[in-house]
Design a protein around this motif. Structure first.
Motif, mmCIF file in Angstrom:
data_model
loop_
_atom_site.group_PDB
_atom_site.id
_atom_site.type_symbol
_atom_site.label_atom_id
_atom_site.label_comp_id
_atom_site.label_asym_id
_atom_site.label_seq_id
_atom_site.Cartn_x
_atom_site.Cartn_y
_atom_site.Cartn_z
ATOM 1 N N ALA A 153 1.200 -1.246 0.009
ATOM 2 C CA ALA A 153 0.443 -0.287 0.071
ATOM 3 C C ALA A 153 0.369 1.465 -0.291
ATOM 4 C CB ALA A 153 -1.157 -0.342 0.999
ATOM 5 N N THR A 154 0.725 2.479 -0.906
ATOM 6 C CA THR A 154 1.202 3.354 -1.085
ATOM 7 C C THR A 154 0.782 4.851 -0.422
ATOM 8 O OG1 THR A 154 1.070 3.459 -3.058
ATOM 9 C CG2 THR A 154 2.885 2.713 -2.892
ATOM 10 N N SER A 155 -0.458 4.245 -0.023
ATOM 11 C CA SER A 155 -1.337 5.730 0.628
ATOM 12 C C SER A 155 -2.770 4.751 2.335
ATOM 13 C CB SER A 155 -2.110 6.016 -0.529
ATOM 14 O OG SER A 155 -2.959 5.587 -0.993
ATOM 15 N N SER A 156 -2.527 4.874 2.676
ATOM 16 C CA SER A 156 -3.479 4.839 3.713
ATOM 17 C C SER A 156 -4.975 3.966 3.106
ATOM 18 C CB SER A 156 -3.897 5.643 5.136
ATOM 19 O OG SER A 156 -4.234 6.594 4.575
ATOM 20 N N TRP A 157 -5.362 4.353 2.704
ATOM 21 C CA TRP A 157 -6.925 4.368 1.717
ATOM 22 C C TRP A 157 -6.625 2.243 1.645
ATOM 23 C CZ3 TRP A 157 -7.620 2.733 -2.975
ATOM 24 C CH2 TRP A 157 -7.084 3.268 -4.010
ATOM 25 N N ARG A 211 11.599 -5.141 4.362
ATOM 26 C CA ARG A 211 11.356 -6.587 3.297
ATOM 27 C C ARG A 211 12.222 -6.230 2.410
ATOM 28 N NH1 ARG A 211 9.337 -11.186 4.847
ATOM 29 N NH2 ARG A 211 10.219 -12.395 3.036
ATOM 30 N N VAL A 212 11.084 -4.965 2.147
ATOM 31 C CA VAL A 212 12.037 -4.342 0.734
ATOM 32 C C VAL A 212 11.646 -2.476 0.785
ATOM 33 C CG1 VAL A 212 11.147 -3.855 -1.790
ATOM 34 C CG2 VAL A 212 10.300 -5.388 -1.084
ATOM 35 N N HIS A 213 13.184 -2.295 0.831
ATOM 36 C CA HIS A 213 13.422 -0.928 1.577
ATOM 37 C C HIS A 213 13.240 0.368 0.470
ATOM 38 C CE1 HIS A 213 15.640 -2.806 4.696
ATOM 39 N NE2 HIS A 213 16.753 -3.421 4.364
ATOM 40 N N SER A 214 11.499 0.256 1.095
ATOM 41 C CA SER A 214 11.070 2.315 0.075
ATOM 42 C C SER A 214 10.534 2.690 1.287
ATOM 43 C CB SER A 214 10.416 1.454 -1.302
ATOM 44 O OG SER A 214 9.555 2.620 -1.317
ATOM 45 N N ASP A 215 10.374 3.560 1.157
ATOM 46 C CA ASP A 215 9.883 4.705 1.690
ATOM 47 C C ASP A 215 8.539 5.254 1.512
ATOM 48 O OD1 ASP A 215 11.635 5.253 3.877
ATOM 49 O OD2 ASP A 215 13.036 7.057 2.784
ATOM 50 N N THR A 216 7.987 4.792 0.295
ATOM 51 C CA THR A 216 6.791 5.414 -0.376
ATOM 52 C C THR A 216 5.759 3.924 0.114
ATOM 53 O OG1 THR A 216 7.361 3.320 -1.673
ATOM 54 C CG2 THR A 216 7.987 5.394 -2.574
ATOM 55 N N PHE A 217 5.961 2.683 0.655
ATOM 56 C CA PHE A 217 5.432 1.462 1.476
ATOM 57 C C PHE A 217 4.845 1.596 2.914
ATOM 58 C CE2 PHE A 217 7.954 -1.391 -0.926
ATOM 59 C CZ PHE A 217 7.296 -1.056 -2.112
ATOM 60 N N VAL A 218 3.453 2.232 2.706
ATOM 61 C CA VAL A 218 2.624 2.642 4.415
ATOM 62 C C VAL A 218 2.228 1.119 4.825
ATOM 63 C CG1 VAL A 218 1.848 4.136 3.907
ATOM 64 C CG2 VAL A 218 0.033 2.992 3.460
ATOM 65 N N GLY A 219 2.738 -0.232 4.055
ATOM 66 C CA GLY A 219 1.971 -1.234 5.032
ATOM 67 C C GLY A 219 1.954 -1.872 3.537
ATOM 68 N N GLY A 220 1.537 -3.705 3.521
ATOM 69 C CA GLY A 220 1.734 -4.547 2.350
ATOM 70 C C GLY A 220 1.357 -5.736 2.939
ATOM 71 N N LEU A 221 1.197 -6.439 2.041
ATOM 72 C CA LEU A 221 0.556 -8.132 2.390
ATOM 73 C C LEU A 221 0.798 -8.975 2.047
ATOM 74 C CD1 LEU A 221 -2.284 -9.733 3.528
ATOM 75 C CD2 LEU A 221 -2.850 -9.568 1.070
#
Length: 471
Positions: A143-147, A177-187
């Motif tokens: 996810a790159t945004s909270s929604w 897991r993958v270094h990026s400041d654009t991520f706000v979470g993931g599955l």
């Protein structure tokens, strides 16, 4: 975009090869000869991508006494099968949630069949020694945004009921897991998808089919299909012809050869760029020790993965449709899209600012309005076809081929009676409405991505109709 960023992107893209990285391989097999003269066989398959190759292999295995011939207009795997991202996914419905929205009563069976299909592919690759860099590493949807996290949370709750091994990750867990400041979470999904070199997989299936006795002719473009009593005749642009009582059309996004099929297909061009190999320091800067395939959760989404030599393939987002289902070799190159993908790449991985790109390419995806395959038959069941994989065909094509095999040899299976197999998608409207619908839908999806995922009246209407369009 600032002048400095544009200059960096221009430098990174300077000198890229205008061809698929997968197909630009010195170990690629020599072409088979074209079909010459007239032939009569038991079964002929049109199309040398995954659908056609699996069909040829599975039919020949079931009917070893049959003469099975495959004809391909270009080279084996040169279409979508050699131009994709190499995500070999278990899903047969373009994702669990999409399948549940259309085939809820059958999803338990569909997911079981999809998982078994992926296992069968892995078993064949292992048993036959197909060297295609097959990595059962799973996926990471970010996810790159909270929604977008709301959708991932919903999927995390539902997916285990259907055999998915998943974990919902917060911002820090995802970044580990993958270094990026654009991520706000993931599955993280540990099963259900493997990374593969798709061209090598296609070449490996072709070799296997030929070892079973399938004849493959390349450079053989079929221009007409007609019924002649108990057989079907295919004529080619090279004046060759071939007759058979059983025909499989596996042309997917390309001209379907029979009227009416094209109303269900929207050929959409998808693009990707490939980075230079990352060195040890660069790999350390991105982490990615799990080597999973990554995609983001937007409506217009990116997908990216590592190759065997630690390049990063970065694609998606900018799907392009051309008026009238137009297809052309010139559409495979789109510098504006390559620049956009490079901009997004550097936004995702600013630590890779010095990395350049070696290849940039595009290819047509056979999109259907339900995002998944559909089947059909003509000429009193002498001709069978399947299309509409919508970018998730690396794995699903084998299942499709097994359904076609069973129909051709007369096996009445439980799969052939499913609504998923029997029902066709809603057709796309004719031009000029088709292009207008695509433009409006794409605009609406982009607007939704910028407005916390809120779907406007047009997208809600498409949802109610069971029609979709995706990147």
């Amino acid at each position: 975009m600032t002048r400095q960023i544009k200059a960096k992107i221009d430098a990174a893209l300077r000198g890229i090869k205008d061809e698929s990285f997968w197909l630009d391989d010195p170990t690629a097999p020599e072409p088979n000869r074209p079909l010459i003269g007239s032939r009569s066989v038991d079964c002929v398959i049109v199309g040398g991508g995954f659908t056609g190759l699996w069909s040829a292999l599975l039919i020949k295995e079931r009917k070893p006494e049959w003469d099975v011939v495959l004809v391909e207009g270009g080279r084996i795997g040169w279409g979508a099968s050699g131009r994709n991202g190499g995500f070999c996914d278990a899903s047969l419905t373009h994702g669990l949630l999409n399948g549940l929205s259309r085939f809820s009563d059958e999803m338990e069976t569909i997911e079981r069949l999809g998982a078994a299909n992926l296992t069968a592919i892995e078993d064949i690759v292992s048993k036959e020694g197909i060297d295609c860099n097959f990595e059962p590493v799973g996926t990471l949807e970010v996810a790159t945004s909270s929604w977008q996290m709301e959708g991932l949370a919903e999927l995390a709750e539902i997916a285990p009921r259907y055999g998915y091994d998943v974990a919902l990750l917060d911002r820090e867990e995802t970044k580990r897991r993958v270094h990026s400041d654009t991520f706000v979470g993931g599955l993280r999904t540990r099963n259900r998808c493997s990374m593969v070199n798709p061209a090598k997989l296609a070449w490996g299936i072709a070799d296997l089919a030929q070892s079973h006795g399938v004849e493959i002719f390349e450079g053989t473009t079929v221009q007409d299909v007609s019924e002649l009593g108990s057989v079907v005749e295919l004529t080619t642009t090279g004046s060759a012809s071939i007759r058979a009582p059983h025909v499989v059309l596996a042309t997917n996004a390309y001209r379907p050869l029979l009227p009416g099929i094209q109303t269900f297909i929207l050929p959409v061009y998808d693009y990707a760029i490939m980075s230079e190999p990352l060195d040890a320091k660069q790999m350390e800067s991105v982490g990615w020790l799990g080597r999973e395939g990554v995609s983001d959760a937007g409506n217009l989404f990116h997908y990216y993965r590592l190759t065997a030599d630690n390049r990063i393939l970065f694609g998606g987002y900018d799907a392009i449709y051309h008026y009238g289902n137009s297809m052309s070799a010139k559409y495979r190159q789109r510098p504006a899209t390559f620049a956009l993908l490079a901009e997004h790449f550097f936004s995702t991985f600013p630590q890779l600012t010095d990395v350049g790109f070696t290849h940039g390419w595009g290819g047509a995806i056979d999109t259907s309005s339900r995002f998944s395959m559909f089947f059909g038959a003509r000429f009193r069941n002498k001709v069978h076809y399947v299309a509409g994989f919508t970018g998730l065909g690396v794995g699903a094509t084998r299942f499709a081929a097994s359904v076609i095999r069973d129909r051709i040899v007369g096996d009445n299976t439980k799969e052939s009676g499913m609504s998923f197999v029997k029902r066709k998608p809603i057709p796309f409207p004719p031009e000029p409405f088709r292009s207008a619908v695509v433009r409006l839908t794409r605009y609406s999806l982009m607007t939704a991505d910028r407005n916390e995922g809120k779907r406007n009246a047009w997208l809600r209407l498409l949802d109610q109709m069971g029609v979709g369009f995706d990147s």
